[in-house]
Structures are given as structure tokens and as C-alpha cells.
Write a protein that holds these residues in place. Structure first.
Motif, short mmCIF file in Angstrom:
data_model
loop_
_atom_site.label_atom_id
_atom_site.label_comp_id
_atom_site.label_asym_id
_atom_site.label_seq_id
_atom_site.Cartn_x
_atom_site.Cartn_y
_atom_site.Cartn_z
N PRO A 1 46.25 23.09 40.08
CA PRO A 1 46.03 24.52 40.34
C PRO A 1 44.78 24.72 41.19
O PRO A 1 43.88 23.88 41.21
CB PRO A 1 45.84 25.11 38.93
N PRO A 2 44.72 25.81 41.93
CA PRO A 2 43.56 26.05 42.79
C PRO A 2 42.29 26.25 41.97
O PRO A 2 42.33 26.74 40.84
CB PRO A 2 43.93 27.32 43.56
N ALA A 3 41.18 25.86 42.57
CA ALA A 3 39.88 26.06 41.91
C ALA A 3 39.55 27.55 41.85
O ALA A 3 40.01 28.34 42.68
CB ALA A 3 38.81 25.31 42.67
N THR A 4 38.76 27.94 40.87
CA THR A 4 38.31 29.33 40.77
C THR A 4 37.30 29.62 41.87
O THR A 4 36.28 28.93 41.98
CB THR A 4 37.66 29.59 39.40
N PRO A 5 37.55 30.61 42.72
CA PRO A 5 36.58 30.94 43.76
C PRO A 5 35.32 31.55 43.15
O PRO A 5 35.34 32.06 42.02
CB PRO A 5 37.32 31.95 44.64
N SER A 6 34.23 31.51 43.89
CA SER A 6 32.98 32.05 43.38
C SER A 6 32.17 32.66 44.52
O SER A 6 32.44 32.43 45.70
CB SER A 6 32.15 30.96 42.69
N ILE A 7 31.18 33.45 44.13
CA ILE A 7 30.26 34.08 45.08
C ILE A 7 28.84 33.63 44.71
O ILE A 7 28.47 33.70 43.53
CB ILE A 7 30.34 35.61 45.00
N PRO A 8 28.04 33.18 45.68
CA PRO A 8 26.67 32.78 45.35
C PRO A 8 25.85 33.98 44.88
O PRO A 8 26.09 35.12 45.29
CB PRO A 8 26.13 32.22 46.66
N VAL A 9 24.88 33.70 44.00
CA VAL A 9 24.02 34.73 43.43
C VAL A 9 22.57 34.39 43.74
O VAL A 9 22.14 33.25 43.55
CB VAL A 9 24.21 34.84 41.90
N LYS A 10 21.83 35.35 44.23
CA LYS A 10 20.43 35.16 44.56
C LYS A 10 19.65 34.62 43.36
O LYS A 10 19.74 35.17 42.26
CB LYS A 10 19.82 36.49 45.01
N GLY A 11 18.93 33.54 43.55
CA GLY A 11 18.11 32.97 42.50
C GLY A 11 18.84 32.13 41.49
O GLY A 11 18.23 31.65 40.52
N GLU A 12 20.15 31.91 41.68
CA GLU A 12 20.96 31.15 40.73
C GLU A 12 21.56 29.92 41.40
O GLU A 12 22.03 29.99 42.54
CB GLU A 12 22.09 32.01 40.16
N ALA A 13 21.57 28.81 40.67
CA ALA A 13 22.23 27.61 41.18
C ALA A 13 23.75 27.73 41.02
O ALA A 13 24.51 27.17 41.80
CB ALA A 13 21.72 26.37 40.45
N ALA A 14 24.18 28.45 39.99
CA ALA A 14 25.61 28.61 39.70
C ALA A 14 26.13 29.86 40.40
O ALA A 14 25.42 30.86 40.57
CB ALA A 14 25.83 28.71 38.20
N GLY A 15 27.40 29.80 40.81
CA GLY A 15 28.03 30.95 41.45
C GLY A 15 28.70 31.87 40.44
O GLY A 15 28.93 31.50 39.28
N TYR A 16 29.01 33.08 40.88
CA TYR A 16 29.73 34.05 40.05
C TYR A 16 31.23 33.81 40.25
O TYR A 16 31.76 33.97 41.36
CB TYR A 16 29.36 35.47 40.47
N PRO A 17 31.96 33.42 39.19
CA PRO A 17 33.40 33.14 39.35
C PRO A 17 34.19 34.43 39.56
O PRO A 17 33.96 35.44 38.88
CB PRO A 17 33.77 32.47 38.02
N VAL A 18 35.10 34.39 40.50
CA VAL A 18 35.92 35.57 40.81
C VAL A 18 37.26 35.43 40.10
O VAL A 18 38.06 34.56 40.42
CB VAL A 18 36.12 35.71 42.33
N VAL A 19 37.50 36.31 39.14
CA VAL A 19 38.73 36.28 38.35
C VAL A 19 39.69 37.39 38.80
O VAL A 19 40.89 37.18 38.92
CB VAL A 19 38.41 36.42 36.85
N ARG A 20 39.14 38.59 39.06
CA ARG A 20 39.95 39.71 39.54
C ARG A 20 39.15 40.46 40.59
O ARG A 20 37.92 40.53 40.54
CB ARG A 20 40.31 40.67 38.40
N ILE A 21 39.87 41.04 41.57
CA ILE A 21 39.24 41.88 42.59
C ILE A 21 39.93 43.23 42.58
O ILE A 21 41.13 43.33 42.86
CB ILE A 21 39.32 41.25 44.00
N PHE A 22 39.18 44.27 42.24
CA PHE A 22 39.65 45.65 42.31
C PHE A 22 39.01 46.31 43.53
O PHE A 22 37.83 46.07 43.82
CB PHE A 22 39.26 46.43 41.05
N CYS A 23 39.76 47.16 44.21
CA CYS A 23 39.25 47.85 45.39
C CYS A 23 39.47 49.35 45.24
O CYS A 23 40.55 49.78 44.80
CB CYS A 23 39.95 47.36 46.65
#
Length: 232
Positions: free
Chosen positions: A8-30
Motif C-alpha cells: 500500500p502507498p505510504a502515508t503522505p506528510s507535510i513538514p512542520v517548522k521546528g519538528e523532525a517528524a512530519g504531519y501525516p495527511v489522512v484526510r483533506i477537506f476543502c
């Protein structure tokens, strides 16, 4: 332990200022039509009673600085500069205070859109998926913790194509504020960490072609950039 027929595809993430770990993207609402001037340029009435929403597949997440091939099936591919927010704690049927406390971070985002397909769907009263839920069209810059942003409103939101300003507004122009959006959306979903909300675009949307470079920013946040590549 569950096994799969394919990886299965890896969970995408967004980098966070000051954090080594990224924010995992589970759902996107617009949020749709959340700036009055943009609603007007799209030829529709502003709905001030409540926000409305569409979604994007989290696998369509793309990082700032990427090159996005011009997508298939369209001859009118548009940029939309947006403020994105992320959820940091579970919230359901949130009060104003709970909604504010649930906002984890803010970031610049691009909601890239096959506008011709969206408008055809709108005219036929069909879902917008072919226009909006497109590979690579949820573009995110580094997130900034909400505590560092302070009160939203006066911050400028802008976008340029090849250095020419195309969108220019402030967050005060949002019809439904970030807190109001979280309050409303939490009536329909159990919001939780991993949820990203794109809050709508100002007026000035328009087409791009292969070779164009999009840049944008919001005061206090890391800027965003995207290059449009040749169609595959």
C-alpha cells in the motif's frame, strides 16, 4: 497481522517548522467559495450561512518546490492560493473554544484545479471530483504552529505566476473564519489529527501552462512554489 496483495502507498506528510517528524495527511477537506470576490468571479452567489466542502485524496499531496506535470483531460488548469490548517486533537461538535484549541498549525497551500471539468460538472449538477480531486493538486508548504501565528486577519495572501501578481487579498476577507470552519465541519465529521482543511481562495484565479512557475505566500508562513511541467 494483515498481509496485502501489493504494497500500500505510504502515508503522505507535510513538514512542520521546528519538528523532525512530519504531519501525516489522512484526510483533506476543502472549503468552496470562501472569499466573496472569488465567488463573484465564478458567477455564483456567496453563501454566508454556512461553508460547503469538497475533498481531495490525501495521496494527491505534493510538497512545495515540486514540478507537477500538466494533467490529462483539461485545457484550463487553474491555480488557487489558500491558507491550510491542520487539526491537532480530536474534536466533534466543537464549541468556538474547542475549535480554536483543535487547530494545530497553518500553512500555505495550492488547490490546483481542472477548471473546465469543474464547470461542466457544476452545470450538470454533478460532483466536482474530476475537476478537483486530481493527482498532485494538493500542494503544501511547511506548516507553522498555530501559536506562532497569533490572531488571523491582517495577513496578506498572494500568488504570482512567473513573477506577476495574480491574487492579492488578506485573511480578513475570509467569509467563514478558520475557527468557524472547524466548528461547522465538526458537526459532520469526527475531526482528528491527520485532518487538513484548505480554507478557500481569493479572487484572481486563472490558467497556467507548462513552463509556468507559481509562487505564493501568506504573512508569517513559509512560502510556496510550484512549477508546471510538460504533460506526460
Amino acid at each position: 497481522m494483515t498481509t496485502y496483495l501489493f504494497e500500500p502507498p505510504a502515508t503522505p506528510s507535510i513538514p512542520v517548522k521546528g519538528e523532525a517528524a512530519g504531519y501525516p495527511v489522512v484526510r483533506i477537506f476543502c472549503v468552496g467559495r470562501n472569499y466573496a470576490a472569488h465567488a463573484a468571479e465564478m458567477g455564483v452567489e456567496v453563501d454566508r450561512e454556512a461553508p460547503f466542502y469538497f475533498t481531495k485524496n490525501p495521496q494527491h499531496t505534493l510538497h512545495t518546490g515540486s514540478t507537477l506535470p500538466y494533467p490529462p483531460g483539461t485545457e484550463n488548469f487553474h491555480y488557487e492560493m489558500e491558507l491550510a490548517l491542520t487539526i491537532g486533537k480530536p474534536v466533534f461538535r466543537a464549541s468556538r473554544e474547542e475549535a480554536a484549541a483543535a487547530i494545530h498549525a497553518y500553512g500555505c497551500a495550492l488547490d490546483m484545479t481542472r477548471r473546465d471539468l469543474q464547470l461542466v460538472a457544476r452545470e450538470k449538477q454533478r460532483p466536482w471530483d474530476l475537476g478537483k480531486d486530481v493527482e498532485g493538486t494538493a500542494v503544501f508548504a511547511e506548516l507553522t504552529p498555530a501559536a506562532e501565528m497569533g490572531e488571523l486577519g491582517p495577513q496578506r495572501i498572494h500568488l504570482e505566476v512567473n513573477g506577476e501578481v495574480r491574487q492579492d487579498a488578506t485573511l480578513a476577507d475570509l467569509i467563514h473564519s478558520c475557527v468557524e470552519v472547524v466548528m461547522d465541519l465538526s458537526k459532520f465529521y469526527h475531526l482528528a489529527p491527520g485532518d487538513v482543511i484548505m480554507t478557500g481562495t481569493p479572487a484572481g484565479v486563472g490558467p497556467v501552462v507548462a513552463g509556468d512557475r507559481i509562487t505564493g505566500g501568506i504573512d508569517g508562513l513559509a512560502p510556496i512554489a510550484l512549477t508546471i511541467g510538460e504533460a506526460e
